[in-house]
Design a protein around this motif. Structure first.
Motif, PDB file in Angstrom:
ATOM      1  N   SER A  48       0.827  -1.201   0.000  1.00  0.00           N
ATOM      2  CA  SER A  48       0.000   0.000   0.000  1.00  0.00           C
ATOM      3  C   SER A  48       0.864   1.254   0.000  1.00  0.00           C
ATOM      4  CB  SER A  48      -0.916   0.019   1.228  1.00  0.00           C
ATOM      5  OG  SER A  48      -0.143   0.043   2.411  1.00  0.00           O
ATOM      6  N   ARG A  49       0.256   2.359  -0.393  1.00  0.00           N
ATOM      7  CA  ARG A  49       1.002   3.619  -0.466  1.00  0.00           C
ATOM      8  C   ARG A  49       1.633   4.014   0.865  1.00  0.00           C
ATOM      9  NH1 ARG A  49      -1.816   8.552  -3.222  1.00  0.00           N
ATOM     10  NH2 ARG A  49      -3.396   8.067  -1.660  1.00  0.00           N
ATOM     11  N   PRO A  50       0.917   3.905   2.002  1.00  0.00           N
ATOM     12  CA  PRO A  50       1.542   4.326   3.266  1.00  0.00           C
ATOM     13  C   PRO A  50       2.847   3.603   3.575  1.00  0.00           C
ATOM     14  CG  PRO A  50      -0.816   4.100   3.559  1.00  0.00           C
ATOM     15  CD  PRO A  50      -0.512   3.561   2.198  1.00  0.00           C
ATOM     16  N   VAL A  51       2.955   2.344   3.153  1.00  0.00           N
ATOM     17  CA  VAL A  51       4.197   1.596   3.384  1.00  0.00           C
ATOM     18  C   VAL A  51       5.365   2.293   2.686  1.00  0.00           C
ATOM     19  CG1 VAL A  51       5.375  -0.591   2.903  1.00  0.00           C
ATOM     20  CG2 VAL A  51       3.017  -0.592   3.707  1.00  0.00           C
ATOM     21  N   ILE A  52       5.110   2.821   1.506  1.00  0.00           N
ATOM     22  CA  ILE A  52       6.156   3.521   0.758  1.00  0.00           C
ATOM     23  C   ILE A  52       6.406   4.899   1.353  1.00  0.00           C
ATOM     24  CG2 ILE A  52       6.878   4.316  -1.518  1.00  0.00           C
ATOM     25  CD1 ILE A  52       4.935   2.286  -2.730  1.00  0.00           C
ATOM     26  N   TYR A  53       5.339   5.632   1.649  1.00  0.00           N
ATOM     27  CA  TYR A  53       5.468   6.993   2.179  1.00  0.00           C
ATOM     28  C   TYR A  53       6.279   7.039   3.470  1.00  0.00           C
ATOM     29  CZ  TYR A  53       2.074   9.254  -0.962  1.00  0.00           C
ATOM     30  OH  TYR A  53       1.435   9.782  -2.048  1.00  0.00           O
ATOM     31  N   ARG A  54       6.131   6.010   4.290  1.00  0.00           N
ATOM     32  CA  ARG A  54       6.858   6.017   5.562  1.00  0.00           C
ATOM     33  C   ARG A  54       8.370   5.989   5.345  1.00  0.00           C
ATOM     34  NH1 ARG A  54       2.559   2.610   7.452  1.00  0.00           N
ATOM     35  NH2 ARG A  54       3.745   0.704   7.017  1.00  0.00           N
ATOM     36  N   ARG A  55       8.791   5.413   4.245  1.00  0.00           N
ATOM     37  CA  ARG A  55      10.222   5.309   3.971  1.00  0.00           C
ATOM     38  C   ARG A  55      10.729   6.451   3.097  1.00  0.00           C
ATOM     39  NH1 ARG A  55       7.956   0.571   4.797  1.00  0.00           N
ATOM     40  NH2 ARG A  55       9.138  -1.132   5.788  1.00  0.00           N
ATOM     41  N   TRP A  56       9.931   6.819   2.084  1.00  0.00           N
ATOM     42  CA  TRP A  56      10.351   7.852   1.130  1.00  0.00           C
ATOM     43  C   TRP A  56       9.156   8.787   0.920  1.00  0.00           C
ATOM     44  CZ3 TRP A  56      10.745   2.517  -0.188  1.00  0.00           C
ATOM     45  CH2 TRP A  56      12.018   1.965   0.056  1.00  0.00           C
ATOM     46  N   PRO A  57       9.149   9.921   1.614  1.00  0.00           N
ATOM     47  CA  PRO A  57       7.967  10.796   1.589  1.00  0.00           C
ATOM     48  C   PRO A  57       7.680  11.443   0.238  1.00  0.00           C
ATOM     49  CG  PRO A  57       9.359  11.242   3.508  1.00  0.00           C
ATOM     50  CD  PRO A  57      10.141  10.352   2.604  1.00  0.00           C
ATOM     51  N   THR A  58       8.663  11.537  -0.643  1.00  0.00           N
ATOM     52  CA  THR A  58       8.442  12.174  -1.938  1.00  0.00           C
ATOM     53  C   THR A  58       8.844  11.231  -3.070  1.00  0.00           C
ATOM     54  OG1 THR A  58      10.661  13.141  -2.138  1.00  0.00           O
ATOM     55  CG2 THR A  58       9.009  14.405  -0.898  1.00  0.00           C
ATOM     56  N   LYS A  59       8.327  11.511  -4.243  1.00  0.00           N
ATOM     57  CA  LYS A  59       8.670  10.698  -5.410  1.00  0.00           C
ATOM     58  C   LYS A  59      10.161  10.800  -5.711  1.00  0.00           C
ATOM     59  CE  LYS A  59       7.171  11.843  -9.624  1.00  0.00           C
ATOM     60  NZ  LYS A  59       6.291  11.895 -10.825  1.00  0.00           N
ATOM     61  N   ALA A  60      10.721  11.987  -5.570  1.00  0.00           N
ATOM     62  CA  ALA A  60      12.147  12.155  -5.856  1.00  0.00           C
ATOM     63  C   ALA A  60      13.004  11.297  -4.924  1.00  0.00           C
ATOM     64  CB  ALA A  60      12.546  13.624  -5.726  1.00  0.00           C
ATOM     65  N   GLU A  61      12.635  11.237  -3.647  1.00  0.00           N
ATOM     66  CA  GLU A  61      13.396  10.410  -2.709  1.00  0.00           C
ATOM     67  C   GLU A  61      13.261   8.932  -3.037  1.00  0.00           C
ATOM     68  OE1 GLU A  61      13.448  12.382   1.597  1.00  0.00           O
ATOM     69  OE2 GLU A  61      11.451  12.491   0.676  1.00  0.00           O
TER      70      GLU A  61
END
Length: 203
Positions: A48-61
Motif C-alpha cells: 500500500s502507499r503508506p508503506v512507501i510513504y513512511r520510507r520515502w515521503p516524496t517521489k524524488a526520494e
C-alpha cells in the motif's frame, strides 16, 4: 482489503525494502519519472502507499533510492588477473554485459527528475558510491601495490577517467562499447597516464 494483511505479502525489513525499490525501478523504466506514481509502485510491489510513504515521503526520494539500489545490485567482484590492463578490460566487458544500458536509461527516463531536483547523473552516482570502493578503485589499488603504476598520478579525475570514457562512449552510441574502443581507452589513454617511470623506461 488491506494488501499488507495477505499472508503472501507479509514482508518486513530488507526483504520488503528490496521489493519496493525493485518495483519503483521497474515502474520508472516502464513509464518514466513524470508518469511514475506511488499507487503504481505500491500495486506492482503488492503493498500500500503508506508503506512507501513512511520510507520515502516524496517521489524524488523514492526514485533516488531505487536508482541507488539498482546501481549497487550485482556489483562485479573485481577480477584479479595479475595486471592492471587485463583487470580494467575485464571490468569493462562486465559493464558491457550488465551495465551498458544503465547510463542511457538514467539520462532518458530521469530528465524530469534532474530538472526537478537540480541534480545530474554524476550526482546520483556519487550518492550511490559514497564511502564505497568501486571495482576500478580496487584494481587500481592492487596495481599500485604491485608497483605497476605511480600512486602520485592517481588523482580523483585520473581514477575515474577510464570509466568516464567508457560511459561517454556508451551514451553517445547507445550500444555496448566495442572491444577495440575498450582497448584504446586502456592502452592509448589511461595506462600512459598512470604507469610508473620505471616501467615506462623498461618497455
Amino acid at each position: 482489503m488491506d494488501l499488507e494483511s495477505e499472508p503472501l505479502r507479509r514482508r518486513r525489513g530488507a526483504e520488503l525494502e528490496d521489493a519496493l525499490l525493485a518495483a519503483a525501478w521497474d515502474e520508472l523504466i516502464e513509464t518514466g519519472y513524470a508518469a511514475l506514481t506511488f499507487d503504481a509502485v505500491a500495486h506492482r510491489a503488492g503493498t500500500s502507499r503508506p508503506v512507501i510513504y513512511r520510507r520515502w515521503p516524496t517521489k524524488a526520494e523514492l526514485v533516488r533510492a531505487a536508482v541507488d539500489h539498482t546501481m549497487l545490485r550485482d556489483l562485479p567482484v573485481p577480477p584479479d588477473t595479475g595486471a592492471l590492463r587485463t583487470d580494467l578490460i575485464a571490468l569493462m566487458h562486465f559493464a558491457n554485459e550488465h551495465r551498458a544500458g544503465f547510463t542511457v536509461l538514467l539520462s532518458y527516463y530521469l530528465g524530469p527528475y534532474f530538472q526537478e531536483t537540480g541534480t545530474s547523473p554524476a550526482d546520483l552516482r556519487e550518492s550511490a558510491f559514497e564511502h564505497r570502493s568501486t571495482g576500478a578503485d580496487l584494481a587500481l589499488d592492487r596495481a599500485a601495490a604491485r608497483g605497476e603504476l605511480d600512486p602520485a598520478r592517481l588523482t580523483p579525475r585520473i581514477r575515474s577517467l577510464p570509466f568516464d570514457l567508457y560511459r561517454h562512449e556508451a551514451l553517445m552510441t547507445l550500444k555496448p562499447v566495442p572491444d577495440d574502443v575498450i582497448e584504446e581507452i586502456v592502452d592509448e589513454i589511461f595506462l600512459p597516464l598512470v604507469q610508473s617511470t620505471e616501467r615506462e623506461g623498461s618497455r
